[in-house]
Design a protein around this motif. Structure first.
Motif: not given
Ligand code: M6R
Length: 613
Positions: A128-136
């Motif tokens: 679930d965490s990888e979305v944070i990297a791409h959003l940023i």
């Protein structure tokens, strides 16, 4: 559970990050990784398995730079693999420029993932965490400012996070953000650290700033800026860590668990230090922040916790009802937070938690607070979220507990609950002489625990046979009932032998079906009015060829004759029996696990501090 460490300063980040991750290993994890920024380049290294495997990788492929973030992952979304390990890189294909580590759970990750994939962001993991990297990374394309990009995307995240970000385009900068998962900043001279647990920063600095939910920090070697994402700038409040990292060293012991079992005489001294008054035959508990009048008004107590803390709360129920004559209910935090438990304004809610970070316990505290109740915490970790959010409470002062199996924290919780029962009792009907007897019992406890620890060689022999068992029963009555439950939990969690704890009288209502010569039945039975009833239960097991282990008072002539193994504890006042009777049980679990070659301080699948629901 997952751990975060970040560093920015004049030193090589990788060595400091690895040292920090090692200090967080006790929390439980299954993969580890780090990212550093060197000039305009991002180095990313991650490995399934232990921190030592990451270290081997770094020996072959170093990651240089004075700024970096790192992580130990305890798998939730997707199994433990190299790809699922953190940090996660963010950016379009071939344009990876930033890395993110994340603790917590992003509940709307599937929707965000679909949206980002449709725009061409490549996903390398199942987390679930990888979305944070791409959003940023996507926000950075327009803002070109890392802090602003992080602040922009935070409202899109539903769930909990403690996160840290570094980027090749912002050398020397780490951005951290917190919502429901702890983060602490270490303030050094010309350097800053960011971690999910103060243990990781303690070797470098004693000055720390705890982030609150909604806060975002930006760290450079020279600067620290803190802001609430909605309310704007916040002046950092610097706290001091009052314990030394060396307290968490093994000190010649093979495992933290046995070290912490052996520390319990000191644990009880520390829990009671300055809190016993012979003059008034009571306890002094100033931190409750409630007047004696408000406490006297209480008509009911609710004690809330998980695991071992829940067992300690059960001991508290027996003690408070007996000593203070107040009705007590003990609740599992994970149930209490969602159950519509009736609470009136004469109910006091106490949350028990060693770590002060357990998600369910924190949820229970917030639920009680939301309903307008004063919330009282019985917590070990100073500065933890529960300690900070409670309206008052009692610290355990047990020092850092590293072993995943909680031992000395249980002793401290029981000691503190005895103090609480005494205090509440003396505010009501408890006589001076009865109060003084409890003061004296608590004063004698450390010496008696020291005596109880001498049982270890006998326990070691008993462990031989228990180690071959497929299951085990732990039985106790009255104050020793919760101790039996705790003994079963200890054996289960570190030896993986399924063990069941019951009040002794319940045995004949079902568990007796398990009795056979291979099933150890561990009976707790010190001198008490119910002693003879326990003898009858033991006879029932013997009549069926069961394997009987008993824990009883030294000098008892009857129990040894009825037992395959008798484990003596010193004769003691009843109120402190739980502190003594738990010792052979903790030692039994330890020696069984040792014989079975288990990973005692880091049992499989478990985490020291369970910060997700
Ligand atoms: O930190 P807490 O006291 O809130 O933790 C509660 C449980 O997770 C904990 O006691 C757990 O059951 C231990 N592994 C037991 O040894």
């Amino acid at each position: 559970m997952c751990g975060i460490v970040g560093y920015t300063g004049p030193r090589e980040a990788a060595a400091i990050l690895l040292g920090g991750l090692r200090r967080l290993e006790y929390r439980g994890y299954d993969s580890a990784g780090l990212a550093t920024v060197e000039g305009g380049r991002l180095h990313l290294r991650k490995r399934m398995g232990r921190v030592s495997e990451l270290e081997d990788l770094l020996a072959r492929r170093p990651a240089r730079g004075g700024c970096g973030i790192s992580h130990t992952r305890w798998a939730t979304h997707g199994p433990a693999t190299d790809a699922n390990a953190h940090p996660h890189a963010g950016g379009r294909a071939g344009m990876v420029g930033l890395a993110v580590v994340h603790n917590g759970v992003i509940e709307n990750h599937a929707r965000l993932r679909a949206e980002l994939m449709a725009e061409g962001f490549p996903f390398a993991s199942e987390t679930d965490s990888e979305v944070i990297a791409h959003l940023i990374a996507r926000a950075l394309e327009t803002t070109h400012d890392l802090l602003e990009a992080v602040v922009t995307i935070l409202p899109r995240l539903e769930g909990t996070y403690g996160l840290a970000v570094c980027s090749a385009s912002h050398p020397g900068l780490i951005v951290g953000a917190r919502m429901g998962s702890p983060l602490v900043i270490g303030v050094g001279d010309g350097e800053h650290l960011l971690a999910s647990d103060a243990a990781a920063v303690a070797p470098h600095t004693k000055r720390v700033v705890y982030l609150e939910d909604g806060e975002v920090a930006s760290l450079t070697p020279a600067g620290l800026d803190l802001a609430h994402r909605e309310r704007g700038p916040v002046a950092p409040r610097i706290d001091r860590i009052d314990w030394h990292p060396d307290q968490a060293e093994l000190g010649g012991n093979p495992h933290y668990m046995i070290k912490e079992i052996r520390e319990q005489p000191t644990t009880v001294v520390d829990a009671c230090r300055g809190r016993l008054s012979r003059r008034d035959a009571t306890a002094c508990l100033g931190g409750l922040n409630l007047s004696p009048r408000a406490l006297r008004r209480a008509r009911r107590i609710v004690l809330v916790g998980c695991g071992t803390s829940w067992h300690a709360a059960l001991v508290g129920e027996y003690l408070i009802e007996r000593i203070a004559h107040l009705p007590v209910e003990v609740e599992y935090a994970g149930e209490f937070r969602y159950r519509n438990a009736p609470l009136d304004d004469r109910t006091l809610v106490f949350i028990l938690s060693q770590s002060g970070e357990t998600a369910d316990a924190l949820g229970a505290l917030r639920e009680a607070k939301r309903r307008g109740h004063p919330t009282l915490a019985i917590v070990n970790t100073v500065g933890s979220t529960i300690a900070r959010e409670a309206t008052g409470g009692i610290y355990l002062h047990a020092g850092q507990e590293v072993g995943v199996a909680s031992t000395k924290a249980f002793a401290a919780q029981v000691a503190v609950l005895t103090l609480l029962a005494l205090y509440l009792g003396r505010l009501r009907h408890l006589s001076f002489s009865d109060g003084l007897a409890i003061v004296e019992a608590l004063e004698s406890a450390p010496g008696l625990i020291e005596e109880a620890l001498k049982v270890e060689p006998i326990v070691e022999r008993a462990a031989e046979q228990v180690a071959t068992a497929r299951t085990a029963l732990f039985l106790g009555r009255d104050l020793l009932h919760p101790v039996a439950l705790e003994g079963a939990l200890k054996l289960t969690e570190i030896s993986y032998i399924p063990a069941h704890g019951y009040p002794t009288a319940e045995m004949k209502h079902g568990p007796i079906a398990l009795v056979d010569p291979q099933t150890p039945c561990v009976f707790l039975s010190a001198r008490s009015p119910l002693y003879s009833k326990t003898l009858s239960s033991i006879e029932e097991v013997r009549a069926r060829g069961g394997h009987v282990i008993t824990i009883g008072t030294d000098g008892d002539r009857v129990l040894p004759a009825l037992s395959d193994t008798f484990l003596p504890i010193p004769d003691a006042p009843e109120v402190i029996l739980p502190l003594l009777a738990v010792i052979p049980l903790q030692l039994l679990a330890y020696h069984v696990a040792l014989k079975l070659g288990r990973d005692i301080d880091k049992p499989r699948n478990l985490a020291k501090s369970v910060t997700v629901e």
